[in-house]
Motif scaffolding. Structure first.
Motif, short mmCIF file in Angstrom:
data_model
loop_
_atom_site.label_atom_id
_atom_site.label_comp_id
_atom_site.label_asym_id
_atom_site.label_seq_id
_atom_site.Cartn_x
_atom_site.Cartn_y
_atom_site.Cartn_z
N UNK A 90 72.96 4.16 27.36
CA UNK A 90 71.81 4.82 27.48
C UNK A 90 71.74 6.03 26.60
N UNK A 91 72.04 5.61 25.31
CA UNK A 91 72.03 6.94 24.36
C UNK A 91 70.53 7.67 24.21
N UNK A 92 70.80 8.86 23.72
CA UNK A 92 69.55 9.70 23.64
C UNK A 92 68.90 9.90 22.36
N UNK A 93 69.59 9.12 21.24
CA UNK A 93 69.12 8.97 19.95
C UNK A 93 68.64 7.51 19.72
N UNK A 94 68.60 6.96 18.40
CA UNK A 94 68.06 5.76 18.27
C UNK A 94 69.45 4.86 17.83
N UNK A 95 70.32 4.91 18.80
CA UNK A 95 71.46 4.03 18.58
C UNK A 95 71.14 2.37 18.75
N UNK A 96 70.10 2.51 20.01
CA UNK A 96 69.81 0.99 20.29
C UNK A 96 68.94 0.60 19.40
N UNK A 97 68.24 1.09 18.52
CA UNK A 97 67.28 0.55 17.61
C UNK A 97 68.22 0.20 16.42
N UNK A 98 69.13 1.00 15.98
CA UNK A 98 70.10 0.45 15.05
C UNK A 98 70.83 -0.74 15.55
N UNK A 99 71.34 -0.90 16.65
CA UNK A 99 71.85 -2.05 16.92
C UNK A 99 70.83 -3.38 17.12
N UNK A 100 69.79 -3.12 17.43
CA UNK A 100 68.71 -4.20 17.52
C UNK A 100 68.63 -4.64 15.95
N UNK A 101 68.58 -3.82 14.97
CA UNK A 101 68.36 -4.34 13.61
C UNK A 101 69.36 -5.64 13.13
N UNK A 102 70.58 -5.27 13.84
CA UNK A 102 71.69 -6.15 13.42
C UNK A 102 71.78 -7.38 14.20
N UNK A 103 71.15 -7.33 15.66
CA UNK A 103 70.97 -8.40 16.32
C UNK A 103 69.81 -9.40 15.73
N UNK A 104 68.99 -8.70 14.99
CA UNK A 104 67.92 -9.44 14.53
C UNK A 104 68.40 -10.52 13.44
N UNK A 105 69.41 -9.97 12.59
CA UNK A 105 69.82 -10.44 11.50
C UNK A 105 71.04 -11.32 11.78
#
Length: 270
Positions: free
Chosen positions: A42-57
């Motif tokens: 439950x990060x308050x920054x864009x940790x999740x968005x960074x992770x999702x970029x790698x999930x997508x690829x």
């Protein structure tokens, strides 16, 4: 491709600046057959968005997003519930692996019977400068241990923590302690439980890279809480191991609590 043998668990809280380098070190592994779960606490920054970029690829990577911040121990337990491989390895979200880490750990684990629950190695220690550059500050050496008390006396945190999934589940996973609810020392408590019922193996090779920076959890502001939880855990584990020793603590020159000696308790008359 055969089913992978190992899952990499990356617990992350507000690590958007570092998570990419951490995940990419997994993608560079010479052993390519793995799973990786990024646990966004439950990060308050864009940790999740960074992770999702790698999930997508990369379909070997997934992200588990927790609905509220739970701390390291509970985040790792959530990740452990998703592990379907015989082994898993913990990678802190601001650190990184050497390219051959998974291969070396799998090879070492294959040399042993099921009574070995962990493989560790050596680590390079890097300090992050103001400009973002990294300066090497030394090496942390792991080791194997003759018994649980030798591990008890060992100060550093073993890395990498390449673990046998079934044994970790046998001891209940990562405990939610009454002082920090699993937010601190969750890894050391797990290893103290494991060394009581199993053995650790060691690879004399540089398998891990530790990044020292301003937002590390182990910083002066959290020192008192770390001292409190370490004193609690160590005293408790000695009692659970048979209450044969009394621990003598001391404060390290850098301000951290450490173990000076174990003193045998006088045996009670029958």
């Amino acid at each position: 491709m055969t089913e992978p043998l190992v899952t990499v668990l990356i617990p992350a809280y507000n690590r958007a600046d570092y998570l990419g380098a951490t995940v990419e070190s997994v993608q560079r592994q010479t052993e390519t057959n793995w799973r990786c779960i990024v646990i966004d606490d439950h990060s308050e920054d864009n940790t999740r968005e960074v992770g999702l970029r790698y999930v997508a690829g990369d379909d070997r990577i997934s992200i588990l997003t927790l609905p509220e911040n739970r701390g390291l121990g509970q985040a790792l337990n959530a990740g452990l519930e998703e592990v379907r491989t015989p082994y898993f390895v913990i990678l802190d979200s601001d650190d990184w692996f050497s390219d051959h880490t998974i291969s070396a750990c799998l090879t070492e684990m294959s040399r042993h019977t099921d009574d070995v629950s962990l493989v560790c190695g050596n680590a390079a220690i890097w300090e992050e400068m103001e400009d973002g550059s990294l300066v090497r500050r030394g090496t942390q050496f792991g080791q194997a241990f003759a018994d649980q008390y030798e591990f008890f006396m060992y100060g550093p945190n073993l890395v990498p923590r390449f673990l046998r999934t079934s044994t970790v589940r046998d001891v209940g996973g990562f405990e939610v302690d009454p002082l920090t609810q699993g937010r601190m020392f969750e890894d050391k408590l797990l290893l103290l439980k494991l060394i009581h019922i199993s053995r650790f193996a060691y690879v004399n090779d540089e398998l891990y890279h530790i990044r020292i920076h301003k937002t590390n959890m182990t910083k002066p502001e959290t020192r008192d809480k770390f001292i409190e939880i370490k004193r609690y855990i160590y005293t408790r584990m000695l009692k659970e191991w048979g209450d044969e020793y009394e621990v003598e603590f001391f404060i390290h020159p850098e301000g951290w609590l450490d173990v000076k000696a174990l003193k045998p308790k006088a045996k009670r008359p029958d």
